[in-house]
Design a protein around this motif. Structure first.
Motif, PDB file in Angstrom:
ATOM      1  N   SER A 339      35.735  47.983  38.966  1.00 31.00           N
ATOM      2  CA  SER A 339      35.841  48.568  37.703  1.00 31.00           C
ATOM      3  C   SER A 339      35.506  47.100  36.966  1.00 31.00           C
ATOM      4  O   SER A 339      35.054  46.288  37.181  1.00 31.00           O
ATOM      5  N   GLY A 340      35.724  47.268  35.380  1.00 35.36           N
ATOM      6  CA  GLY A 340      35.407  46.340  34.512  1.00 35.36           C
ATOM      7  C   GLY A 340      34.970  46.800  33.364  1.00 35.36           C
ATOM      8  O   GLY A 340      34.629  47.930  33.193  1.00 35.36           O
ATOM      9  N   PRO A 341      34.499  45.736  32.163  1.00 32.94           N
ATOM     10  CA  PRO A 341      33.933  46.341  30.978  1.00 32.94           C
ATOM     11  C   PRO A 341      32.577  46.831  31.198  1.00 32.94           C
ATOM     12  O   PRO A 341      32.013  46.761  32.150  1.00 32.94           O
ATOM     13  N   ARG A 476      39.106  49.721  48.750  1.00 29.15           N
ATOM     14  CA  ARG A 476      39.155  48.398  48.268  1.00 29.15           C
ATOM     15  C   ARG A 476      38.516  48.168  46.897  1.00 29.15           C
ATOM     16  O   ARG A 476      37.638  48.811  46.501  1.00 29.15           O
ATOM     17  N   ASN A 477      39.236  47.429  46.147  1.00 20.86           N
ATOM     18  CA  ASN A 477      38.863  47.176  44.911  1.00 20.86           C
ATOM     19  C   ASN A 477      38.220  45.724  44.349  1.00 20.86           C
ATOM     20  O   ASN A 477      38.143  44.790  45.503  1.00 20.86           O
ATOM     21  N   ALA A 478      37.284  45.926  43.470  1.00 22.95           N
ATOM     22  CA  ALA A 478      36.583  44.779  42.944  1.00 22.95           C
ATOM     23  C   ALA A 478      36.386  44.805  41.277  1.00 22.95           C
ATOM     24  O   ALA A 478      36.577  46.111  40.989  1.00 22.95           O
ATOM     25  N   SER A 479      36.225  44.111  40.672  1.00 22.34           N
ATOM     26  CA  SER A 479      35.892  44.083  39.226  1.00 22.34           C
ATOM     27  C   SER A 479      34.871  42.936  38.711  1.00 22.34           C
ATOM     28  O   SER A 479      34.703  41.926  39.370  1.00 22.34           O
ATOM     29  N   GLN A 480      34.155  43.607  37.664  1.00 22.96           N
ATOM     30  CA  GLN A 480      33.271  42.358  36.960  1.00 22.96           C
ATOM     31  C   GLN A 480      34.323  41.773  35.929  1.00 22.96           C
ATOM     32  O   GLN A 480      34.848  42.349  35.125  1.00 22.96           O
ATOM     33  N   GLU A 481      33.990  40.443  35.973  1.00 30.30           N
ATOM     34  CA  GLU A 481      34.735  39.640  35.060  1.00 30.30           C
ATOM     35  C   GLU A 481      34.570  39.692  33.656  1.00 30.30           C
ATOM     36  O   GLU A 481      33.368  39.900  33.341  1.00 30.30           O
ATOM     37  N   PHE A 482      35.707  39.488  32.958  1.00 30.92           N
ATOM     38  CA  PHE A 482      35.245  39.474  31.478  1.00 30.92           C
ATOM     39  C   PHE A 482      36.196  38.326  30.964  1.00 30.92           C
ATOM     40  O   PHE A 482      37.169  38.050  31.079  1.00 30.92           O
ATOM     41  N   ASN A 483      35.341  37.293  30.007  1.00 24.82           N
ATOM     42  CA  ASN A 483      35.986  36.260  29.502  1.00 24.82           C
ATOM     43  C   ASN A 483      36.264  36.751  28.199  1.00 24.82           C
ATOM     44  O   ASN A 483      35.829  36.876  27.195  1.00 24.82           O
ATOM     45  N   LEU A 484      37.808  36.619  28.166  1.00 29.52           N
ATOM     46  CA  LEU A 484      38.486  36.923  26.811  1.00 29.52           C
ATOM     47  C   LEU A 484      38.123  35.963  25.791  1.00 29.52           C
ATOM     48  O   LEU A 484      38.361  35.934  24.588  1.00 29.52           O
ATOM     49  N   GLU A 485      38.149  34.795  26.077  1.00 33.48           N
ATOM     50  CA  GLU A 485      37.897  33.671  25.176  1.00 33.48           C
ATOM     51  C   GLU A 485      36.612  33.731  24.412  1.00 33.48           C
ATOM     52  O   GLU A 485      36.500  33.515  23.081  1.00 33.48           O
ATOM     53  N   THR A 486      35.459  34.054  25.152  1.00 35.73           N
ATOM     54  CA  THR A 486      34.239  34.198  24.646  1.00 35.73           C
ATOM     55  C   THR A 486      34.036  35.623  24.237  1.00 35.73           C
ATOM     56  O   THR A 486      32.947  35.963  23.566  1.00 35.73           O
ATOM     57  N   LEU A 487      35.044  36.408  24.683  1.00 37.83           N
ATOM     58  CA  LEU A 487      34.592  38.086  24.530  1.00 37.83           C
ATOM     59  C   LEU A 487      33.383  38.528  24.897  1.00 37.83           C
ATOM     60  O   LEU A 487      32.552  39.298  24.376  1.00 37.83           O
ATOM     61  N   SER A 488      33.154  37.862  26.228  1.00 39.05           N
ATOM     62  CA  SER A 488      31.456  38.411  27.012  1.00 39.05           C
ATOM     63  C   SER A 488      32.023  38.563  28.433  1.00 39.05           C
ATOM     64  O   SER A 488      32.636  37.882  28.737  1.00 39.05           O
ATOM     65  N   PRO A 489      31.041  39.409  28.788  1.00 42.89           N
ATOM     66  CA  PRO A 489      31.114  39.501  30.338  1.00 42.89           C
ATOM     67  C   PRO A 489      30.278  38.247  31.124  1.00 42.89           C
ATOM     68  O   PRO A 489      29.418  37.716  30.452  1.00 42.89           O
ATOM     69  N   THR A 490      31.046  37.888  32.133  1.00 41.74           N
ATOM     70  CA  THR A 490      30.356  36.603  33.098  1.00 41.74           C
ATOM     71  C   THR A 490      29.379  37.196  34.132  1.00 41.74           C
ATOM     72  O   THR A 490      28.918  36.404  34.541  1.00 41.74           O
ATOM     73  N   TYR A 491      29.535  38.659  34.454  1.00 42.09           N
ATOM     74  CA  TYR A 491      28.580  39.192  35.444  1.00 42.09           C
ATOM     75  C   TYR A 491      29.096  38.905  36.859  1.00 42.09           C
ATOM     76  O   TYR A 491      28.245  39.067  37.796  1.00 42.09           O
ATOM     77  N   GLN A 533      47.012  44.494  30.804  1.00 40.50           N
ATOM     78  CA  GLN A 533      47.396  43.234  30.841  1.00 40.50           C
ATOM     79  C   GLN A 533      47.462  42.587  32.190  1.00 40.50           C
ATOM     80  O   GLN A 533      47.031  41.438  32.461  1.00 40.50           O
ATOM     81  N   VAL A 534      47.950  43.464  33.170  1.00 38.40           N
ATOM     82  CA  VAL A 534      47.959  43.215  34.397  1.00 38.40           C
ATOM     83  C   VAL A 534      46.770  42.747  35.118  1.00 38.40           C
ATOM     84  O   VAL A 534      46.330  41.756  35.648  1.00 38.40           O
ATOM     85  N   PHE A 535      45.630  43.803  34.787  1.00 47.87           N
ATOM     86  CA  PHE A 535      44.375  43.331  35.359  1.00 47.87           C
ATOM     87  C   PHE A 535      43.710  42.026  34.711  1.00 47.87           C
ATOM     88  O   PHE A 535      43.163  41.378  35.692  1.00 47.87           O
ATOM     89  N   GLN A 536      44.322  41.984  33.672  1.00 47.29           N
ATOM     90  CA  GLN A 536      43.464  40.603  32.798  1.00 47.29           C
ATOM     91  C   GLN A 536      44.224  39.208  33.382  1.00 47.29           C
ATOM     92  O   GLN A 536      43.398  38.475  33.769  1.00 47.29           O
ATOM     93  N   SER A 537      45.485  39.527  33.642  1.00 45.08           N
ATOM     94  CA  SER A 537      46.162  38.569  34.308  1.00 45.08           C
ATOM     95  C   SER A 537      45.568  38.116  35.666  1.00 45.08           C
ATOM     96  O   SER A 537      45.606  36.925  36.045  1.00 45.08           O
ATOM     97  N   LEU A 538      45.286  39.039  36.508  1.00 47.87           N
ATOM     98  CA  LEU A 538      44.724  38.868  37.814  1.00 47.87           C
ATOM     99  C   LEU A 538      43.415  38.299  37.622  1.00 47.87           C
ATOM    100  O   LEU A 538      42.991  37.350  38.450  1.00 47.87           O
ATOM    101  N   GLN A 539      42.687  38.616  36.795  1.00 47.78           N
ATOM    102  CA  GLN A 539      41.229  37.980  36.790  1.00 47.78           C
ATOM    103  C   GLN A 539      41.266  36.624  36.234  1.00 47.78           C
ATOM    104  O   GLN A 539      40.718  35.730  36.624  1.00 47.78           O
TER     105      GLN A 539
END
Length: 801
Positions: A339-341, A476-491, A533-539
């Motif tokens: 999952s992810g953006p 099993r879960n996995a996610s593509q990281e998203f940086n809220l500070e830069t509002l851009s994916p890190t891949y 919010q939980v997902f973002q906190s985990l990331q």
């Protein structure tokens, strides 16, 4: 492009497998090699896949070695071989191409034989290649690199060619004379000559052609010029024509002979062509693998995917920097839910796994860490992207469902046939319809595929699929990281953590009106907002842990490096201390030996002067000095690894003698040491424990009888034994004399009378140098060669004064 039977056309396209094959084909040097790269099939069993991997690995070794394969850029000679097999005659260009192929085959066979020891798989290709170098030499003798027949091909051709050239030279001289003559100045249109139908002619004005006696061969397009062969040159033209016909006849004979030669080896040449195609394709695999920064990874029969630091192969060919990710699917896990953006790299991760699963079945090295591991998936299915087809009245959702129906049917058929493991890649499964129904359908589909034994990787935005791992142990879960500070994916792919879609954040970054975004946020249900919010906190937590882990790894590596440097410095200082001590000890020993020689000379003087009382006094003083020196030359206490004990092998540092300690040194001033054929007694402070010499392990010293002389005790071994035995066989002359001098010093210090030096016969150099030394030494009373029982001319017996 041919499609492998285990790969559907649709899967082939959505994974962009043809692009990778195109990249492979570009690395091939020949057109036939490119064709083979485009039509390679995938391995259907583990043994074949491992063999393909071994071939690629060995080819990389060959290409990076000191004798690599040349570029296999050879022409397609299949039609040529077909024509000559039907007794057709080949021209010079055809023969040149065949020679090129034969030459490459000869070189390739030689290179593979050179690397045979380290390339057991590749050498099989070399064994198939037939060395037809002599056929190539026969062709090259007659045909030059441009495909032209050499005039030196045969003596007859050389003679006929020279004859034809001489006649033409004669013709040119006569024509040049005519052109310069006043007689032909008016009739000539221009001052040049030409050839028409193989005969030399001159250009004559049409209105004055009657002034030149000869045969008309041609007329210009304007009609103003007539090309006439002068009558007095007809005979010479005939001779040139006849010579040219002879040359052409000899040329045809040579080409026919060469064609007949080639015809006898058509099958062998065809086999060589096929092997060169395979080798060109293997070189392409090795070169592409290197370009992808690929490495051989472990292939297993289980359905596991352990890809560490993996990168998308096609991105490696087009991007300078590619983010690496790790994917771990093992044990009971059958569903890997990403999952992810949007635009965060979920689809890229799907395609990466799919391409790597195919690459390992072709012998291509994937771009990942060498400790990676993957199972052999016999079938790979992918449903990625928009499948809308207006021509068939299919919406996006309908298109996906049609694909799923076909997939399930195919899997069911193959499961009955037990055709191996299956990998399924689904992008946004259950999308393009009602979210509730789509999510339910997607979950049911994933559970069904996992129960059928498939390994499924899926991307999704559905919250119910993100929490499936909590309800189903096979997920099993996995996610593509998203940086809220830069509002851009890190891949970056975060294993074990679901991710939010970050749709509102991305929309805001792209410039959507803030009022609309605030309205949208108010419409989101509280529970969904909390889940995001939980997902973002985990990331965020995972990112901080990763950063801390990297810092810890860096600090650990730094500490390890500093420890190694300190340890190396410590070892260097200790080694230097040992060398300094040894150097000083040897210096003291030399000085002591010098003093000892002086004392012995004084003793001799006193004995000759009949003063035995003074001699005894000096001798007692010398023995006391000897004992003190032995103690001074011993190792410092810090150098003794462990106290010497009875039965240990020890070294007397002052004398360099080694032997077995025969008694417990505790509380004793002198201890007995078994040193070869003698027993020594010396101070225990001058002893150092040494390892047991290999040749003496398990050996037992025989009981000995000893007598005393001052501080050292020597064995009396019978009438044929000597108190000092020195073996210098195998040493250079300088080393030999140094050891002899040291042995004599030890003998003088211990009042030893006889020394036996074993030098062997050999070339006689050691024997001569030792006996020359004995002649000049003031401490030697006499010396002689050994008796037959003592070793004959292979030993020298020295008696000291």
């Amino acid at each position: 492009m041919p499609i492998d039977s285990s790969l559907s056309y649709y899967t082939n396209q959505v994974l962009e497998w043809p692009k990778l094959l195109d990249a492979l084909g570009q690395e091939a040097a020949s057109s036939l090699g490119k064709e083979r790269c485009a039509s390679l099939s995938l391995a259907q069993d583990l043994a074949t896949a491992l063999s393909l991997q071994a071939e690629t690995k060995e080819m990389m070794t060959v290409l990076e070695g000191d004798y690599p394969l040349p570029l296999l850029a050879f022409p397609d000679i299949r039609d040529i071989l077909l024509r000559v097999s039907k007794e057709g005659m080949l021209d010079g260009t055809d023969l040149r191409d065949i020679s090129l192929v034969l030459g490459l085959g000869h070189i390739a066979k030689s290179v593979l034989q050179y690397h045979a020891e380290h390339c057991p798989t590749l050498i099989l290709h070399g064994q198939v290649l037939q060395d037809l170098a002599w056929v190539k030499r026969s062709i090259d003798h007659c045909i030059d690199p441009h495909g032209e027949l050499r005039e030196t091909a045969t003596p007859e051709l050389l003679e006929l060619t020279h004859k034809s050239q001489a006649l033409r030279q004669t013709m040119r001289r006569k024509l040049e004379a005519m052109l310069a003559s006043q007689e032909y100045e008016e009739p000539l249109q221009e001052k040049f000559f030409a050839e028409r139908e193989g005969r030399y002619v001159i250009p004559v004005k049409s209105e004055r052609q009657h002034e030149v006696d000869g045969i008309v061969h041609d007329i210009s397009s304007s009609g103003a010029t007539v090309f006439i062969e002068p009558r007095h040159l007809i005979e010479l033209n005939n001779a040139i024509k006849f010579a040219d016909l002879q040359v052409a006849q000899e040329t045809r004979r040579i080409l026919q002979d060469l064609s007949t030669l080639v015809m006898g080896y058509v099958s062998a040449i065809q086999e060589n062509v096929m092997e060169l195609i395979k080798l060109d394709c293997l070189m392409a695999k090795a070169k592409l693998s290197k370009k992808l920064q690929g490495v051989p990874i472990k292939l297993v029969s289980q359905q596991v995917i352990r890809l560490y630091q993996a990168r998308h192969p096609l991105l490696m060919l087009t991007k300078e920097v590619v983010v690496s990710n790790s994917i771990n699917i093992e044990g009971n896990t059958r569903m890997f839910i990403i999952s992810g953006p949007n635009a965060g790299g979920k689809t890229v991760s799907l395609k990466m796994v799919g391409l790597i699963a195919l690459m390992v079945r072709m012998g291509l090295f994937p771009p990942c860490s060498p400790d990676s591991e993957i199972g052999l998936f016999h079938q790979v299915y992918a449903d990625i992207g928009d499948t809308q087809d207006l021509a068939k009245d299919l919406s996006s959702f309908s298109g996906h469902i049609v694909n799923m129906i076909g997939l399930l049917k195919d899997i069911a058929d193959r499961s009955h046939a037990k055709s191996g493991a299956t990998l399924v890649l689904l992008d946004e499964v259950g999308s393009s319809t009602d979210p509730v129904e789509g999510a339910a359908l997607a979950e049911a589909l994933l559970c069904h595929l996992s129960q059928q034994g498939c390994t499924v990787l899926v991307t999704t935005h559905y919250p119910s699929l993100k929490t499936l791992a909590l309800r189903n142990p096979m997920a099993r879960n996995a996610s593509q990281e998203f940086n809220l500070e830069t509002l851009s994916p890190t891949y970056r792919l975060l294993d074990g953590i679901p991710g939010g879609s970050s749709a509102l954040e991305i929309a805001g970054r792209l410039g959507l009106d803030r009022e609309i975004l605030r309205h949208a946020e108010s419409l989101i249900e509280r529970k969904d907002h909390d889940l995001q919010q939980v997902f973002q906190s985990l990331q965020d937590s995972q990112r901080r842990l990763d950063e801390d882990l990297l810092k810890a790894a860096y600090l650990r590596n730094e500490a390890h490096r500093i420890h190694q440097e300190a340890e190396a410095l410590k070892q260097s200082i200790q080694q230097q201390e040992r060398e300094d001590r040894l150097r000083y000890r040897k210096q003291w020993q030399r000085e002591f030996s010098q003093a000892q020689r002086i004392l012995n000379q004084q003793l001799d003087v006193l004995k000759h002067e009949k003063t035995p009382a003074q001699a005894r006094t000096v001798q007692q003083t010398f023995s006391s000095l000897n004992q003190q020196t032995l103690e001074q030359l011993s190792f410092p206490q810090g150098d003794i690894v462990k106290p010497a004990q009875e039965g240990d092998w020890v070294e007397i540092e002052s004398l360099g003698a080694k032997g077995i300690l025969l008694e417990d040194p505790a509380g004793k001033k002198l201890v007995a040491i078994q040193a070869g054929s003698r027993i020594l007694k010396t101070s225990p402070r001058g002893l150092r424990v040494i390892p047991v010499p290999a040749r003496t392990v398990g050996a037992k010293a025989p009981p000995q009888r000893a007598y005393h002389t001052h501080s050292t005790v020597f064995e009396s071994a019978g009438p044929m034994s000597y108190q000092e035995n020195l073996d210098v066989r195998g040493f250079r002359v300088e080393e030999c004399l140094e050891r002899v001098e040291s042995a004599l010093d030890r003998a003088m210090a211990s009042q030893t009378k006889f020394v036996k030096v074993i030098h062997g016969r050999g070339t006689g150099a050691l024997q001569a140098s030792i006996r020359d030394y004995c002649h000049s030494s003031p401490y030697i009373k006499m010396f002689r060669a050994g008796e037959a029982s003592e070793g004959g001319e292979g030993v020298t017996i020295i008696e000291l004064k």
